[in-house]
Motif scaffolding. Structure first.
Motif, PDB file in Angstrom:
ATOM      1  N   PRO A 166      38.514  43.961  32.430  1.00  0.00           N
ATOM      2  CA  PRO A 166      39.378  42.810  32.749  1.00  0.00           C
ATOM      3  C   PRO A 166      39.783  42.775  34.231  1.00  0.00           C
ATOM      4  O   PRO A 166      39.885  41.700  34.830  1.00  0.00           O
ATOM      5  N   ALA A 167      40.021  43.957  34.809  1.00  0.00           N
ATOM      6  CA  ALA A 167      40.348  44.006  36.236  1.00  0.00           C
ATOM      7  C   ALA A 167      39.167  43.526  37.074  1.00  0.00           C
ATOM      8  O   ALA A 167      39.342  42.822  38.084  1.00  0.00           O
ATOM      9  N   ILE A 170      39.047  39.756  37.013  1.00  0.00           N
ATOM     10  CA  ILE A 170      40.026  39.157  37.934  1.00  0.00           C
ATOM     11  C   ILE A 170      39.479  39.180  39.367  1.00  0.00           C
ATOM     12  O   ILE A 170      39.616  38.213  40.122  1.00  0.00           O
ATOM     13  N   VAL A 265      48.006  40.243  40.349  1.00  0.00           N
ATOM     14  CA  VAL A 265      47.612  40.009  38.959  1.00  0.00           C
ATOM     15  C   VAL A 265      46.985  41.256  38.365  1.00  0.00           C
ATOM     16  O   VAL A 265      47.284  41.642  37.212  1.00  0.00           O
ATOM     17  N   ASN A 266      46.130  41.913  39.147  1.00  0.00           N
ATOM     18  CA  ASN A 266      45.510  43.146  38.648  1.00  0.00           C
ATOM     19  C   ASN A 266      46.562  44.220  38.384  1.00  0.00           C
ATOM     20  O   ASN A 266      46.537  44.905  37.355  1.00  0.00           O
ATOM     21  N   THR A 268      49.714  43.806  37.756  1.00  0.00           N
ATOM     22  CA  THR A 268      50.544  43.428  36.610  1.00  0.00           C
ATOM     23  C   THR A 268      49.832  43.711  35.300  1.00  0.00           C
ATOM     24  O   THR A 268      50.418  44.276  34.353  1.00  0.00           O
ATOM     25  N   TYR A 269      48.553  43.338  35.225  1.00  0.00           N
ATOM     26  CA  TYR A 269      47.803  43.577  33.991  1.00  0.00           C
ATOM     27  C   TYR A 269      47.688  45.068  33.695  1.00  0.00           C
ATOM     28  O   TYR A 269      47.927  45.512  32.557  1.00  0.00           O
ATOM     29  N   SER A 273      49.286  47.019  30.611  1.00  0.00           N
ATOM     30  CA  SER A 273      48.365  47.713  29.695  1.00  0.00           C
ATOM     31  C   SER A 273      48.787  49.164  29.499  1.00  0.00           C
ATOM     32  O   SER A 273      48.736  49.699  28.378  1.00  0.00           O
ATOM     33  N   VAL A 278      50.277  44.733  26.794  1.00  0.00           N
ATOM     34  CA  VAL A 278      49.104  43.867  26.791  1.00  0.00           C
ATOM     35  C   VAL A 278      47.908  44.672  26.308  1.00  0.00           C
ATOM     36  O   VAL A 278      47.658  45.776  26.804  1.00  0.00           O
ATOM     37  N   THR A 286      43.344  51.858  28.299  1.00  0.00           N
ATOM     38  CA  THR A 286      43.723  52.068  29.695  1.00  0.00           C
ATOM     39  C   THR A 286      44.238  53.482  29.875  1.00  0.00           C
ATOM     40  O   THR A 286      45.269  53.858  29.297  1.00  0.00           O
TER      41      THR A 286
END
Length: 571
Positions: A166-167, A170, A265-266, A268-269, A273, A278, A286
């Motif tokens: 996911p990273a 992004i 954003v990265n 934060t995710y 995680s 999340v 993670t």
């Protein structure tokens, strides 16, 4: 990317020239790109090792072993070495490209028969000093980035995707937004770069004209007005430069916003995680080490994009410089290349023949010369006389091969061959003697750098310099300042005569050799010239009656036509 937009603003011929200009440094710059890609690989290994070590320590697992710890400094040293090698290769490539462009420009500026027009001095100076560097800077930055950026970004993307896809997604979305934002922010860059080049050329022209006419400006009381013109030209250049800086700042700010947003954003995710707030269904679990690695690699992913953005702005300066450089090279690049080739002087006495020669300056209403039919006999002195501005110096430059006639032909006829005039095949002595910083010996040896001490002594004797040299404390090794400070005008011209004698040319072309000299100094220069040119063909433009009396033939110019004033007396 936006670089393509800048490219399309140039004509196809200019784009081809800009790309071809990189050839001298292309191999070195490709090596720089390889080093940059290796730097990324070593950095990724170093960050991965650091993240793995930090993860094990924070999770209270077994302490890492010394071999694992050694990987961290080793990777750092290798990355630093690769970065230094890349910087060195860029510098070498930049130097080679700039040197090649300057060599071509200097060849175009020098007075040769291949040049059909007189270049503007300010434009020529700006092109050689600044525009060549603009093109070299662009290639030194853009070419390595263009080759290494895809590989570097791919390595970082794949490693990030392996630990946290996911990273990586992004990062991919953000990298797609950067070109769009750069395109919007950089639309005005070309116009700003063009304005800066024009302002630089105007300032250079005003400064050069001011130095040339300083005495005249002082005499007519126009110094204050010229001071204002200089201030206005400097202010115009400053405004144009600041406009370019503002546009570059805007472009950089847009990219910073995109990159900062992506990193935020990265972060934060990954943080959510790790806390368990999340959890995507297909995402891998993670881990602390994976999260640290993804966060460490995120800024690295955008570094090539930053470098390419900087190269984009360098391209704007390069594309603005290309038309000026191409205009200066236009008259010479289509001609046979002679740079680096030494043309030998004709062997034996030279007869110069002009067949229906005419010459007209661009945009001039009347020709300077019209259907000139003249033969300058071998081994004789010919004096060219006439009022100032009538075309005497132009005629000499045509004979010497510094200009090409508009129509007609000029031939040098010697026992060995029949050839067109070529620069370097004759000895040229102009109205102003050019003396470079160095010793008297060095300045004389400009006529033949390989000349030995005996040859230099012979040239000194032929030019009547022996008494002058004997009075100096260092003799021939006496240093001269810029423009020959420390010597009189007559002494400087004797050095020019010695230099010409050392070249061993059979044809001497001389422009006003006794101008601004008193009668005694004039007589000494005439005597030195007669001694140095014995048995050689001499064509001399002069206002001096004494020089004209020494000539075998006197040729006049009036209204663009030549006529014989006095013919040689038969032996």
């Amino acid at each position: 990317m936006t670089e393509q937009d800048a490219a399309t603003s140039l004509p196809a011929q200019a784009r081809d020239w800009l790309e071809h200009a990189a050839v001298p440094g292309r191999t070195t710059l490709r090596l720089a790109a390889t080093c940059q890609a290796l730097e990324t690989v070593f950095s990724v290994v170093g960050w991965a090792t650091l993240a793995w070590i930090a993860g094990r320590v924070l999770d209270h697992r077994a302490q890492p072993t010394w071999p694992v710890l050694a990987v961290l400094p080793a990777a750092g040293l290798l990355a630093a070495g690769a970065a230094l090698a890349a910087a060195r290769c860029k510098a070498v490539g930049r130097q080679r490209i700039g040197r090649a462009i300057r060599r071509r420009l200097v060849a175009a500026m020098l007075p040769t028969g291949r040049r059909r027009g007189e270049p503007d001095p300010a434009t020529a100076a700006l092109a050689i000093v600044e525009s060549a560097d603009d093109v070299a800077d662009y290639h030194a930055q853009a070419l390595p980035e263009r080759l290494s950026a895809p590989a570097s970004m791919a390595v970082i993307f794949l490693v990030t995707a392996a630990v946290q896809w996911p990273a990586a997604a992004i990062l991919l979305l953000a990298s797609l937004l950067v070109p769009l934002n750069m395109r919007l922010a950089g639309r005005f860059a070309t116009e700003g770069a063009d304005e800066r080049v024009a302002a630089s050329a105007r300032l250079a022209a005003v400064v050069l004209d001011s130095f040339r006419g300083m005495r005249t400006l002082r005499g007519i009381g126009a110094l204050a007005r010229r001071r204002g013109e200089l201030a206005d030209a400097a202010a115009e250049l400053n405004a144009a430069t600041m406009a370019v800086v503002r546009r570059a700042f805007l472009s950089g700010a847009v990219m910073d916003v995109v990159i900062t947003f992506s990193i935020a954003v990265n972060a934060t995710y990954i943080g959510l995680s790790l806390l368990g707030y999340v959890r995507l269904p297909a995402a891998p679990p993670t881990t602390l080490a994976g999260a640290l690695l993804a966060l460490l690699l995120c800024p690295m992913y955008f570094q090539p994009l930053r470098a390419m953005a900087a190269a984009y702005h360098n391209r704007e300066r390069a594309t603005s410089a290309v038309p000026t450089i191409m205009a200066l090279l236009a008259d010479t690049d289509t001609m046979p290349e002679t740079t680096g080739r030494t043309t030998p002087s004709p062997a034996g006495p030279v007869t110069v023949v002009l067949d229906d020669v005419a010459f007209r300056f661009p945009h001039a209403e009347r020709p300077v010369l019209h259907r000139a039919r003249v033969t300058f006999d071998a081994g004789c002195w010919t004096a060219v006389v006439g009022p100032s501005g009538i075309g005497k110096t132009t005629l000499l430059s045509l004979i010497a091969g510094m200009r090409s006639p508009s129509t007609g032909t000029i031939r040098w006829v010697s026992p060995a061959d029949v050839s067109q005039p070529h620069l370097g095949g004759c000895a040229w002595i102009g109205q102003q003697t050019v003396l470079l910083p160095g010793t008297i010996r060095d300045n004389i040896r400009l006529g033949r750098p390989a000349a030995g001490p005996v040859d230099v002594e012979r040239a000194v004797a032929a030019a009547g310099l022996a008494e002058v040299v004997a009075r100096l404390p260092g003799g021939l090794d006496t240093p001269l300042g810029e423009r020959g400070l420390g010597l009189s005008t007559g002494e400087a011209r004797r050095i020019a005569i010695a230099r010409a004698f050392l070249s061993d040319a059979e044809l001497w072309v001389i422009d006003e050799p006794t101008a601004h000299l008193d009668p005694d100094a004039e007589a000494q220069i005439i005597a030195a010239l007669r001694t140095a040119t014995k048995g050689r063909t001499v064509i001399v433009a002069t206002h001096s009656a004494a020089v004209a009396r020494c000539a075998d033939t006197v040729l006049g110019i009036l209204d663009g036509t030549t006529h014989t004033v006095r013919e040689a007396t038969p032996a």
